[in-house]
Write an enzyme that holds these catalytic residues in place. Structure first.
Site, mmCIF file in Angstrom:
data_model
loop_
_atom_site.group_PDB
_atom_site.id
_atom_site.type_symbol
_atom_site.label_atom_id
_atom_site.label_comp_id
_atom_site.label_asym_id
_atom_site.label_seq_id
_atom_site.Cartn_x
_atom_site.Cartn_y
_atom_site.Cartn_z
ATOM 1 N N LYS A 51 40.637 13.403 34.348
ATOM 2 C CA LYS A 51 41.737 13.717 35.263
ATOM 3 C C LYS A 51 43.068 13.228 34.690
ATOM 4 C CE LYS A 51 40.650 13.386 39.497
ATOM 5 N NZ LYS A 51 40.506 13.940 40.794
ATOM 6 N N ARG B 119 43.000 7.845 42.755
ATOM 7 C CA ARG B 119 41.782 8.606 42.463
ATOM 8 C C ARG B 119 41.109 8.071 41.219
ATOM 9 N NH1 ARG B 119 45.180 13.197 43.880
ATOM 10 N NH2 ARG B 119 44.189 14.411 45.513
ATOM 11 N N GLY C 197 32.410 14.323 43.208
ATOM 12 C CA GLY C 197 31.948 13.677 44.433
ATOM 13 C C GLY C 197 31.374 12.293 44.232
ATOM 14 N N MET D 174 32.817 9.563 42.624
ATOM 15 C CA MET D 174 33.735 8.445 42.756
ATOM 16 C C MET D 174 34.634 8.729 43.966
ATOM 17 S SD MET D 174 32.659 6.871 40.091
ATOM 18 C CE MET D 174 33.862 5.701 39.551
ATOM 19 N N ARG E 96 40.826 20.931 34.607
ATOM 20 C CA ARG E 96 39.766 20.453 33.706
ATOM 21 C C ARG E 96 38.908 21.647 33.305
ATOM 22 N NH1 ARG E 96 36.242 17.471 38.440
ATOM 23 N NH2 ARG E 96 36.039 19.330 39.685
ATOM 24 N N HIS F 214 30.744 20.297 47.602
ATOM 25 C CA HIS F 214 29.877 19.359 46.892
ATOM 26 C C HIS F 214 28.544 20.013 46.538
ATOM 27 C CE1 HIS F 214 26.812 16.157 46.728
ATOM 28 N NE2 HIS F 214 27.746 15.528 46.036
ATOM 29 N N SER G 245 3.905 16.622 10.417
ATOM 30 C CA SER G 245 4.533 16.960 11.692
ATOM 31 C C SER G 245 4.519 15.694 12.539
ATOM 32 C CB SER G 245 3.755 18.079 12.374
ATOM 33 O OG SER G 245 4.369 18.385 13.603
ATOM 34 N N CYS H 40 6.611 17.799 16.497
ATOM 35 C CA CYS H 40 5.999 18.644 17.527
ATOM 36 C C CYS H 40 5.758 17.897 18.827
ATOM 37 C CB CYS H 40 4.715 19.284 17.018
ATOM 38 S SG CYS H 40 3.444 18.090 16.612
ATOM 39 N N TYR I 56 11.903 21.587 10.478
ATOM 40 C CA TYR I 56 11.799 22.354 11.724
ATOM 41 C C TYR I 56 11.484 21.445 12.914
ATOM 42 C CZ TYR I 56 6.719 21.919 11.394
ATOM 43 O OH TYR I 56 5.448 21.414 11.345
HETATM 44 C C1 PEP Z 1 2.234 13.994 19.891
HETATM 45 O O1 PEP Z 1 1.548 12.980 19.971
HETATM 46 O O2 PEP Z 1 3.479 13.962 19.837
HETATM 47 C C2 PEP Z 1 1.598 15.312 19.874
HETATM 48 C C3 PEP Z 1 2.316 16.395 19.702
HETATM 49 O O3 PEP Z 1 0.275 15.356 20.117
HETATM 50 P P1 PEP Z 1 -0.360 15.278 21.567
HETATM 51 O O4 PEP Z 1 0.756 15.324 22.558
HETATM 52 O O5 PEP Z 1 -1.296 16.421 21.677
HETATM 53 O O6 PEP Z 1 -1.041 13.947 21.533
#
Ligand code: PEP
Ligand code: MG
Length: 910
Positions: free
Chosen positions: A26, A96, A105, A107, A339, A457, A789, A856, A876
């Site tokens: 603000k 304010r 909403g 503060m 804003r 709000h 992974s 993963c 990845y």
């Molecule tokens: C993990 O442990 O991050 C994983 C992907 O394997 P899971 O969740 O199947 O144990």
């Protein structure tokens, strides 16, 4: 001593738009608008650094800051030609809050500060006795509630009592006399509640109000909001003190809020609402339903034109959609705030793309304009069209947060939280919402309010949460005591179904099924892409993201349908196919159980033979769905006893069987054997027990069967001319020897299958890195592994020594205590787990420079964790199909930010 107070006025400000960190959103906006020559009432901003000093000093500001404030106040007096406490020409100010991240909403605001028993008379001379009395009672009410902590109800009850005694319907029906009576009552409330009279000294009022704004940084509502949006706790808020202008000074005054585009849909239209003869909070609080801004053109054409021009200028200046507040005092326009506007995911996407087309921003900027999480909103369901067609909308409000939601009526936030905990879908129905309702709103599927506009709000908070929301549904009469909602003479009780369409604003008192979003339908091939305008926006935007990102995006999917959806949403392969899910199917479990209880390798192999064709067909489906892309298939992971019946159930079964007159001895023996096996396999710490590759090591034939299923499926699919890239992944490796033993089996089976089928398939063998020891010995493991992974679910569990299954409450407590900034199972812990990822990647690549590395765990779909994966050079991330668009954008943003040299997000766990 660094400067802490920043003045703005007379076309010049000490600060500017780039100083959000210090001045709050603000304060920075007010400074910038002042510098741009817009009509802004003068004032000053006490910086966030003062707030931090206030807390560090146990609730006191250093003397130097107090001096700076006094000087700024004197300057404001000069600028306005008014004086604090002056009997004829008093200065009145608003106070304010304004933090770096806007927290609507959350503060508190105090208006009309500087009024007391003396100055109110001067105001009456200037603007009439009724007006003056109304301002004074508002000040006591706001000050009493926000600064002195007196419950709002007390003031409201007093006001209602006077309205009743004077036979007045609305506040506006009360005359000066009545309002003076209200003032007297309010003063009594203050002195009775606090033991002290309402402070008459404006300097004291200002000091107390300022400290209350600082203190409100730590009120529970603000904390909840920060936790929800992962805003760091230690930023603090700025305080803005600004000369008052009055929107409630008669019929040529008013106040409102506006948007330069539609915040729900993103359409390019001047959008907003206002109320004549009203003070700021009346619009946002949703107490009166405001008028669309287009009508201002009829009421005050010059003001409307000026406002339009200013709003266009603001948008061009900030190169983003603005949300602004204005007040008209006696026909003169003042800007009180601007804003970057909050918007739905749909609006964010559309505005980003449109602004590129309008030449306002670059593609890179567009990518930074959409929060990755906002894309998730676009994947939300809508009502199933046939079912919807059969039900009439019984009421209609304003569609303030798009998406469809259906659930039981609840009328209180407490009830919403309690029911949601029990797994019930609920819609929170309120006359209007206030910050106290936030937890209930978060728990509900959707929000429906009787009053309020698009900027109330309820509307603002729901949009932020991505929840369907309908506001200003005037037909609703809510009786909290009776627990009912009445609509046009029909009455519905708490617990009965209601459905809301947050896009159209329609309300149906029926339970309606919902269907996937347009994007999901396109992704699943159920809707032709050219039929969806939304998809066209999405496709263009995501193509910019894909061109920028360096990280590959894969999906965690176990079923062909999930794999297809993931492809449709842009996944470039499967990063984790959890094969254990395939064994839980009804037709497979008996064979699995036979395999587990088998007393010889031969019997085990027999059972596995039955499972082989089923696994093969699973893998074929997934490889086909991911034609041309890699598919990482993980060998069986969970503990064996999870596949067996529960111990208590077996005991009960045995007891019943044994009691039977005609006993089936064979059945009893089988059950006994099963029970013995369950007892043998039972573990006290199954997460640290016989799971992951430890299973394949003790039962090599299981890995052998799975490898065979994978390679046979790959040969079959490749035989049909489809490109396949299977990657076999070994779970929970902690020692390189574990990996080597499993790899030997996989390679042996692969060669056998290839020989028999007369076809060779390129494949990789790699491992999950989900134990600290694996990360530490990654150089050894990478000698045999072609990819890593990171399983950050288990890696977080084992690094922190926190169970991933039953520590949610403990973690929540740690977050409240400030030990953790967020749940490490949600947001990657960069300092600890992140360091293991970095170290594991470096050590792994030392042995094998081309080692492919991904992640993963659940973190693969969480934006700040994706940013980290980009920063440490992973190849990845893999996440659930629905998170794929989020991850694509997060990865692109990480790349763009790196290019721009912008700092990484502050949203880290520790
Ligand atoms: C993990 O442990 O991050 C994983 C992907 O394997 P899971 O969740 O199947 O144990
Ligand atoms: Mg794991």
């Amino acid at each position: 001593m660094a400067k802490t107070v920043y003045f703005f006025g007379s076309g010049k400000a000490d600060g500017n738009a780039s100083m959000k960190e210090l001045l709050g959103g603000k304060g920075a906006g007010l400074a910038e608008m002042t510098n741009a020559g817009l009509p802004v009432p003068p004032g000053f901003t006490i910086a966030t650094s003062a707030c931090r000093q206030f807390f560090a000093n146990r609730g006191k500001l250093p003397a130097e800051v107090e001096t700076e404030i006094s000087e700024a106040l004197q300057r404001l007096e000069q600028e306005t030609g008014q004086e604090f406490s002056h009997p004829r020409n008093p200065l009145l100010v608003s106070v304010r809050s304004g933090a770096k991240f806007s927290m609507p909403g959350m503060m508190d605001t105090i208006l009309n500060l500087g009024l007391n028993d003396r100055t109110v008379a001067a105001l009456a001379d200037r603007a009439g006795p009724r007006f003056a009395a109304d301002c004074y009672r508002r000040l006591i009410q706001m000050f009493g509630n926000v600064v002195l902590g007196i419950a709002k109800d007390k003031f409201e009850a007093a006001l209602e009592a006077i309205k009743k005694s004077r036979k007045a319907h609305l506040d506006t029906d009360l005359d000066a006399d009545a309002l003076n009576e209200v003032v007297d009552r309010y003063k009594t409330i203050v002195s009775r509640s606090t033991g002290k009279a309402f402070p008459q000294d404006p300097y004291e009022q200002l000091r107390m109000a300022r400290d209350a704004v600082f203190n409100s940084w730590y009120n529970p509502r603000a904390r909840t909001y920060r936790q929800m949006y992962k805003i760091p706790e230690d930023l603090g808020t700025a305080v803005n003190v600004q000369a008052m202008v009055f929107g409630n000074r008669g019929e040529r005054s008013g106040t409102g809020v506006g948007f330069t585009r539609n915040p729900a849909t993103g359409t390019k239209e001047f959008f907003g609402e206002f109320l004549m003869n009203a003070q700021g909070e009346d619009v946002v609080a949703g107490i009166r339903t405001p008028i669309p801004i287009a009508e201002l053109r009829n009421i005050m054409p010059e003001v409307y034109d000026q406002l339009r021009l200013i709003s266009e200028r603001l948008e061009r200046h900030y190169r983003d959609m603005q949300d602004f507040e204005f007040t008209i005092q006696d026909g003169k326009l003042y800007m009180l705030q601007t804003r970057n506007a909050k918007r739905t995911g749909l609006a964010a996407l559309r505005i980003a793309v449109d602004m590129v087309d309008e030449g306002l921003i670059t593609q890179e900027e567009a990518l930074l304009r959409v929060e990755p999480e906002q894309l998730d909103q676009l994947l939300h369901p809508v009502f199933e069209p046939k079912a919807r067609g059969k039900v009439r909308a019984e009421a209609r409000g304003l569609g303030a947060g798009p998406g469809a939601a259906s659930g039981s009526i609840v009328l209180t936030p407490e009830d919403a939280v309690a029911q949601a905990r029990r797994g019930k879908a609920v819609i929170l129905v309120r006359p209007e919402t206030s910050p106290e309702d936030v937890a209930g709103m978060a728990a509900a599927r959707g929000i429906l309010t009787a009053t309020g506009g698009m900027t109330s709000h309820a509307a603002v908070v729901s949009r932020g949460m991505g929840k369907p929301c309908v506001v200003g549904c005037k037909e609703l009469a809510i009786d909290l005591k009776a627990g009912t909602v009445s609509v046009n003479g029909r009455r519905y009780r708490v617990g009965q179904p209601v459905s809301i369409d947050g896009t159209t604003g329609e309300v149906m008192f029926a339970s309606l099924p919902t269907v996937e979003s347009e994007l999901i339908r396109v992704a699943e091939g159920k809707l032709r892409p050219e039929k969806s305008a939304l998809y066209a926006y999405f496709k263009r935007f995501m193509s910019w993201a894909d061109a920028k990102r360096r990280l590959g995006i894969r999906a965690n999917a176990d079923l062909p349908a999930d794999a297809r959806l993931a492809r449709g949403l842009g996944a470039q392969g499967i990063g984790l196919c959890r094969t254990e899910h395939m064994f839980f199917a009804k037709d497979r479990l008996p064979h699995m159980q036979k395999m587990i209880v088998a007393d010889s390798e031969l019997n085990r192999r027999r059972a596995l033979e039955k499972l082989l064709p089923m696994q093969r067909s699973d893998f074929k489906g997934i490889l086909e769905a991911m034609a041309g892309y890699p598919v990482t298939i993980r060998l069986l992971d969970p503990p064996l006893h999870e596949f067996l019946p529960k111990e208590e159930e077996l005991r009960e079964e045995l007891r019943v069987d044994k009691q039977k007159k005609k006993k089936n001895l064979q059945k009893i023996r089988r059950a006994q054997k099963m029970l013995e096996r369950v007892e043998q396999l039972k573990e006290l710490n199954p997460m640290l027990g016989q799971r992951g590759c430890r299973l394949g090591i003790t039962y090599p034939e299981v890995s052998e069967m799975q490898a065979r299923a994978i390679f046979e499926a790959a040969c079959d699919v490749a035989g049909r001319g489809i490109e396949v890239f299977p990657e076999v992944m070994i779970p929970l490796v902690g020692h390189t020897r574990e990996f080597e033993l499993q790899r030997e089996i996989i390679d042996r089976v692969a060669q056998e299958v290839f020989r028999r089928r007369g076809r060779r398939i390129p494949y990789l063998v790699g491992t999950m890195i989900e134990l600290p020891r694996a990360a530490l010995t990654a150089d050894e493991i990478a000698q045999g592994a072609e990819f890593f992974s990171f399983g950050t679910n288990d890696l977080t569990q084992t690094t922190y020594g926190l169970s991933r299954d039953d520590t949610a409450a403990l973690i929540q407590r740690y977050v409240e205590l400030g030990i953790l900034k967020s749940d490490p199972f949600e947001v990657l812990d960069r300092r600890g787990v992140g360091e293991l990822i970095q170290l594991g990647t470096e050590r792994g690549r030392r042995s094998r420079p081309k080692l492919k590395v991904g992640i993963c765990g659940e973190h693969g779909g969480e934006p700040s964790s994706v940013e980290f994966c980009h920063a440490v050079g992973l190849d990845y991330v893999s996440c659930s199909p629905f998170r794929v668009p989020v991850a694509r954008l997060a990865a692109a943003q990480a790349a763009v930010k790196e290019e721009l040299g912008e700092p990484e997000t502050a949203h880290v766990t520790a």
